[in-house]
Design an enzyme around this catalytic site. Structure first.
Site, PDB file in Angstrom:
ATOM      1  N   HIS A 150      20.796  53.536  58.930  1.00 36.14           N
ATOM      2  CA  HIS A 150      21.652  52.342  58.865  1.00 36.14           C
ATOM      3  C   HIS A 150      21.614  51.761  57.461  1.00 36.14           C
ATOM      4  CE1 HIS A 150      17.626  50.584  59.834  1.00 36.14           C
ATOM      5  NE2 HIS A 150      18.008  49.676  58.967  1.00 36.14           N
ATOM      6  N   HIS A 206      20.775  49.215  65.823  1.00 31.88           N
ATOM      7  CA  HIS A 206      21.765  48.899  64.779  1.00 31.88           C
ATOM      8  C   HIS A 206      22.179  50.130  63.984  1.00 31.88           C
ATOM      9  CE1 HIS A 206      18.095  48.832  62.544  1.00 31.88           C
ATOM     10  NE2 HIS A 206      18.499  48.136  61.530  1.00 31.88           N
ATOM     11  N   HIS A 220      19.530  47.153  51.779  1.00 34.45           N
ATOM     12  CA  HIS A 220      18.770  48.409  51.848  1.00 34.45           C
ATOM     13  C   HIS A 220      19.509  49.483  52.632  1.00 34.45           C
ATOM     14  CE1 HIS A 220      17.264  46.482  55.679  1.00 34.45           C
ATOM     15  NE2 HIS A 220      17.380  47.703  56.131  1.00 34.45           N
ATOM     16  N   HIS A 252       9.174  45.117  62.849  1.00 32.37           N
ATOM     17  CA  HIS A 252      10.193  44.079  62.964  1.00 32.37           C
ATOM     18  C   HIS A 252      10.153  43.488  64.373  1.00 32.37           C
ATOM     19  CE1 HIS A 252      12.312  45.001  59.293  1.00 32.37           C
ATOM     20  NE2 HIS A 252      12.655  46.212  59.659  1.00 32.37           N
ATOM     21  N   TYR A 261       9.470  48.771  53.397  1.00 32.35           N
ATOM     22  CA  TYR A 261      10.526  48.588  52.399  1.00 32.35           C
ATOM     23  C   TYR A 261       9.965  48.973  51.038  1.00 32.35           C
ATOM     24  CZ  TYR A 261      13.268  45.988  55.793  1.00 32.35           C
ATOM     25  OH  TYR A 261      13.991  45.623  56.887  1.00 32.35           O
ATOM     26  N   GLU A 271      14.384  51.782  53.118  1.00 31.17           N
ATOM     27  CA  GLU A 271      13.486  51.520  54.239  1.00 31.17           C
ATOM     28  C   GLU A 271      13.236  52.850  54.942  1.00 31.17           C
ATOM     29  OE1 GLU A 271      15.313  49.350  57.504  1.00 31.17           O
ATOM     30  OE2 GLU A 271      13.368  48.688  58.248  1.00 31.17           O
TER      31      GLU A 271
HETATM   32 FE   LIG Z   1      16.799  48.140  58.145  1.00 29.39          FE
END
Ligand SMILES: [Fe+2]
Length: 314
Positions: A150, A206, A220, A252, A261, A271
């Site tokens: 993503h 996502h 990112h 997360h 990151y 990431e």
């Molecule tokens: Fe991400």
């Protein structure tokens, strides 16, 4: 089906040899092609299309464009009409405009980011093949990322001036490109400002994310790993090779992913993202994080900003 997944990102890099060392030897991507303009094309070992990342030599870092793959060629006609009906200029570009891809449509998201939709890209296959495959290839390098997972795009957010490109772009992605909202951060009085969103077309939490900031940009690019131990090993590789890490391995709250990151040599944030989080489905109720729990959502353990997460991006 419409949009299937992220197809590729066209990324500007300052030094192509340093960038290749980073994406090949540290992340474990595979170079699959080059063109006369000096662009280099890369894929993850678990991807079957020819590339998911274009490294574009430039004098500044950042993203030129982002492309998503649709299931059928006819989807492009449908989306061209729907995007135009929404009031955004859309251009039909011929096959080959995107390297080794069929025809595509090009437009700017409300946030200003350039986006392509395409239906065909040159097929090269997974490194392990498709007949009696091994679970992973023997010649894996570095973190051995599976695929480009993503991107997180920074969108202009200035409530005092009435500008909220997160909200506008989210509405476009949902109403026109049929993305689903997985999670959002709300802010301001009564939580009326949609300050960040995570949207999907696959079954992962996502395929694109949007976060409000002072200017548009690329926050990112994320590459997929199987699980937490792979994230730890990726960080070991980065430590050994002196990669600039922004945020060391952690989880997360939003998406439940395990993460690191770090920056490529040009300053583009990357990431490595592990775990499928949860099964995202169109009828899943979107999750909301309130402003007071924002950092718990982003870095679940510490619950506060780490690194230069919001202030540095390309
Ligand atoms: Fe991400």
């Amino acid at each position: 089906m419409g949009v299937m997944r992220i197809g590729h990102v066209d990324l500007r890099v300052l030094d192509i040899d340093e960038a290749l060392n980073h994406y090949v030897n540290i992340l474990g991507m595979i170079e699959t092609d080059r063109d006369a303009a000096g662009n280099v094309y890369l894929k993850g070992w678990d991807e079957w299309d020819q590339y998911s990342l274009i490294l574009n030599p430039s004098d500044r870092a950042g993203m030129n464009s982002i492309a998503y793959k649709v299931e059928k060629d006819s989807d492009l006609d449908d989306f061209e009409k729907r995007i135009a009906d929404w009031g955004i200029a859309v251009e039909n570009v011929p096959a080959g405009t995107l390297h080794n891809c069929g025809r595509a449509i090009r437009f700017d998201l409300p946030s200003g980011h350039e986006m392509y939709l395409f239906a065909e890209k040159k097929f090269v296959g997974k490194s392990v093949g498709a007949i009696n495959p091994d679970p992973w290839p023997e010649d894996i390098k570095g973190a051995g990322v599976h695929w480009l997972d993503h991107a997180l795009l920074m969108c202009e957010l200035n409530p005092e001036k009435g500008i909220n490109k997160v909200e506008e772009t989210t509405r476009f992605l949902r109403e026109v490109l049929d993305f689903y909202l997985a999670e959002q951060v709300t802010a301001g009085p009564n939580g009326e400002i949609q300050a960040a969103t995570w949207l999907f077309r696959t079954t992962t939490p996502h395929d694109i994310a949007l976060v409000g900031g002072p200017r548009p940009g690329l926050h990112h690019l994320a590459f997929f790993l199987d699980e937490w131990n792979d994230v730890l090993k990726a960080a070991d590789t980065m430590g050994r090779k002196g990669v600039k890490i922004d945020v060391t391995p952690q989880r997360h709250g939003i998406t439940r992913g395990c993460t690191i990151y770090f920056f490529d040599p040009s300053g583009n944030r990357n990431e490595t993202f592990a775990g499928l989080g949860y099964l995202a489905q169109p009828d899943m109720p979107p999750i909301t994080w309130t402003e007071d729990q924002l950092w718990r959502g982003i870095f679940y353990h510490v619950g506060e900003e780490a690194g230069s997460f919001t202030s540095v991006y390309t």
